[in-house]
Enzyme design. Structure first.
Site, PDB file in Angstrom:
ATOM      1  NE  ARG A  88      -4.640   4.069  -6.009  1.00  0.00           N
ATOM      2  CZ  ARG A  88      -4.192   2.817  -6.164  1.00  0.00           C
ATOM      3  NH1 ARG A  88      -4.082   2.291  -7.364  1.00  0.00           N
ATOM      4  NH2 ARG A  88      -3.849   2.109  -5.119  1.00  0.00           N
ATOM      5  CD  GLU A 143      -2.991  -1.039   0.216  1.00  0.00           C
ATOM      6  OE1 GLU A 143      -3.058  -0.052  -0.539  1.00  0.00           O
ATOM      7  OE2 GLU A 143      -3.766  -2.017   0.118  1.00  0.00           O
ATOM      8  CG  ASN A 145      -0.746   5.230  -1.165  1.00  0.00           C
ATOM      9  OD1 ASN A 145      -1.507   4.838  -2.043  1.00  0.00           O
ATOM     10  ND2 ASN A 145      -1.103   5.322   0.107  1.00  0.00           N
TER      11      ASN A 145
HETATM   12  N1  LIG Z   1       2.906   9.244  -1.049  1.00  0.00           N
HETATM   13  C1  LIG Z   1       1.862  10.040  -1.330  1.00  0.00           C
HETATM   14  N2  LIG Z   1       2.064  11.238  -1.961  1.00  0.00           N
HETATM   15  C2  LIG Z   1       1.022  12.039  -2.261  1.00  0.00           C
HETATM   16  N3  LIG Z   1      -0.275  11.765  -1.950  1.00  0.00           N
HETATM   17  C3  LIG Z   1      -0.531  10.607  -1.311  1.00  0.00           C
HETATM   18  C4  LIG Z   1       0.509   9.689  -0.964  1.00  0.00           C
HETATM   19  N4  LIG Z   1      -0.055   8.637  -0.332  1.00  0.00           N
HETATM   20  C5  LIG Z   1      -1.382   8.887  -0.286  1.00  0.00           C
HETATM   21  N5  LIG Z   1      -1.682  10.072  -0.873  1.00  0.00           N
HETATM   22  C6  LIG Z   1      -3.027  10.673  -0.980  1.00  0.00           C
HETATM   23  O1  LIG Z   1      -3.877  10.026  -0.054  1.00  0.00           O
HETATM   24  C7  LIG Z   1      -5.027   9.499  -0.723  1.00  0.00           C
HETATM   25  C8  LIG Z   1      -5.498   8.238  -0.027  1.00  0.00           C
HETATM   26  O2  LIG Z   1      -4.540   7.185  -0.134  1.00  0.00           O
HETATM   27  P1  LIG Z   1      -5.042   5.680  -0.015  1.00  0.00           P
HETATM   28  O3  LIG Z   1      -5.796   5.529   1.259  1.00  0.00           O
HETATM   29  O4  LIG Z   1      -3.867   4.786  -0.211  1.00  0.00           O
HETATM   30  O5  LIG Z   1      -6.083   5.523  -1.212  1.00  0.00           O
HETATM   31  P2  LIG Z   1      -5.844   5.385  -2.811  1.00  0.00           P
HETATM   32  O6  LIG Z   1      -4.403   5.026  -3.052  1.00  0.00           O
HETATM   33  O7  LIG Z   1      -6.771   4.292  -3.210  1.00  0.00           O
HETATM   34  O8  LIG Z   1      -6.216   6.708  -3.400  1.00  0.00           O
HETATM   35  C9  LIG Z   1      -4.583   9.307  -2.163  1.00  0.00           C
HETATM   36  O9  LIG Z   1      -5.670   9.304  -3.063  1.00  0.00           O
HETATM   37  C10 LIG Z   1      -3.655  10.502  -2.360  1.00  0.00           C
HETATM   38  O10 LIG Z   1      -4.388  11.675  -2.647  1.00  0.00           O
HETATM   39 MG   LIG Z   2      -3.278   3.730  -1.945  1.00  0.00          MG
END
Ligand SMILES: Nc1ncnc2c1ncn2[C@@H]1O[C@H](COP(=O)(O)OP(=O)(O)O)[C@@H](O)[C@H]1O
Ligand SMILES: [Mg+2]
Lengths: 143, 99
Positions: free
Chosen positions: A107, A48, A52
């Site tokens: 997503r 995960e 990300n």
């Molecule tokens: N490393 C990262 N850099 C920038 N934004 C991030 C990062 N990790 C997460 N995010 C933000 O947090 C949101 C939620 O992440 P997550 O719970 O993993 O859901 P998803 O990956 O399905 O969108 C993402 O849609 C993104 O906007």
């Molecule tokens: Mg994610």
């Protein structure tokens, strides 16, 4: 708390490295002889955080993702996943279940919820335009 | 992808790992298999799946929406414990039947 072992990986933010990163961390954790369920939890949480970094931190551009893992003398595995990508404007909102900035890419917005459920501790540090670090902990055996 | 069609039901056996890296090709293959609007039910047999993360939730929910939109349904079976944990965490069991 003493660190008894440590590793660091750096790799290009291409999707092929999602599998590489989770298997590498799981192979590192194996030395404390965790159950298969615990290893599956660690693999999933790493997947995960690395995904990300690749899709949200850098995507569609490329950058370097760093994954570090440390084993502490109290039997806790610490993991950090860092990118120097775009950063998260509102961390509390990002961590809400089902929140995603990429719904059109199907997503689910459940990445942080998975990390929080599968690990004992999760914390996020992020600076807009500079990048994000996710730190996680999981107890592998009683210290 | 191993699959078998019986009347309005397509059963597909998923194998290997379903993450962000594999999601796009899995999505494309599944959409090909349910392209015929005569297919109302999709059964995903997860017995051969060794890993899934939240990217898999997106893939499954996307196919659920498609089937639901044509008055059909999606079912899953043979999840291992890791996959089932993801499934329950996301509340998918509320809308997708485990058979
Ligand atoms: N490393 C990262 N850099 C920038 N934004 C991030 C990062 N990790 C997460 N995010 C933000 O947090 C949101 C939620 O992440 P997550 O719970 O993993 O859901 P998803 O990956 O399905 O969108 C993402 O849609 C993104 O906007
Ligand atoms: Mg994610």
């Amino acid at each position: 708390m003493q660190v008894v072992n440590h590793m660091k990986l750096e790799f290009l933010s291409v999707p092929e490295n999602e599998g590489f990163a989770r298997v590498a961390v799981s192979a590192f954790a194996v030395q404390l002889d965790p159950t298969l369920d615990v290893l599956a939890d660690i693999k999933t949480a790493v997947s995960e955080a690395v995904t990300n970094a690749i899709v949200h931190g850098y995507g569609p551009a490329l950058g370097t993702v760093a994954v570090e893992a440390a084993l502490r003398s109290d039997g806790v595995l610490q993991i950090s996943v860092s990118d120097q990508g775009r950063g998260i404007p509102d961390i509390a909102q990002a961590m809400q279940p089902f929140f995603t900035t990429q719904p059109e890419k199907e997503r689910s917005g459940m990445g942080f919820s998975v990390m929080q459920t599968f690990m004992d501790r999760v914390s996020v540090e992020s600076v807009l335009g500079e990048g994000t670090t996710v730190r996680m902990e999981k107890r592998l055996r009683e210290g | 992808m191993e699959h078998v069609r019986r009347r309005d039901t397509m059963t597909v056996r998923l194998t290997g790992e379903l993450d962000h890296c594999s999601a796009q090709s899995v999505r494309r293959e599944l959409d090909g298999l349910i392209a015929d609007p005569g297919i109302k039910k999709l059964v995903l047999d997860m017995g051969g799946m060794s890993f899934m993360d939240s990217s898999g939730i997106g893939v499954i929910l996307g196919r659920y929406r498609e089937l639901h939109g044509r008055g059909g349904a999606l079912y899953v079976k043979n999840m291992n414990s890791q996959v089932e944990k993801i499934f329950l965490l996301s509340g998918m069991d509320q809308i997708i039947q485990i058979i």
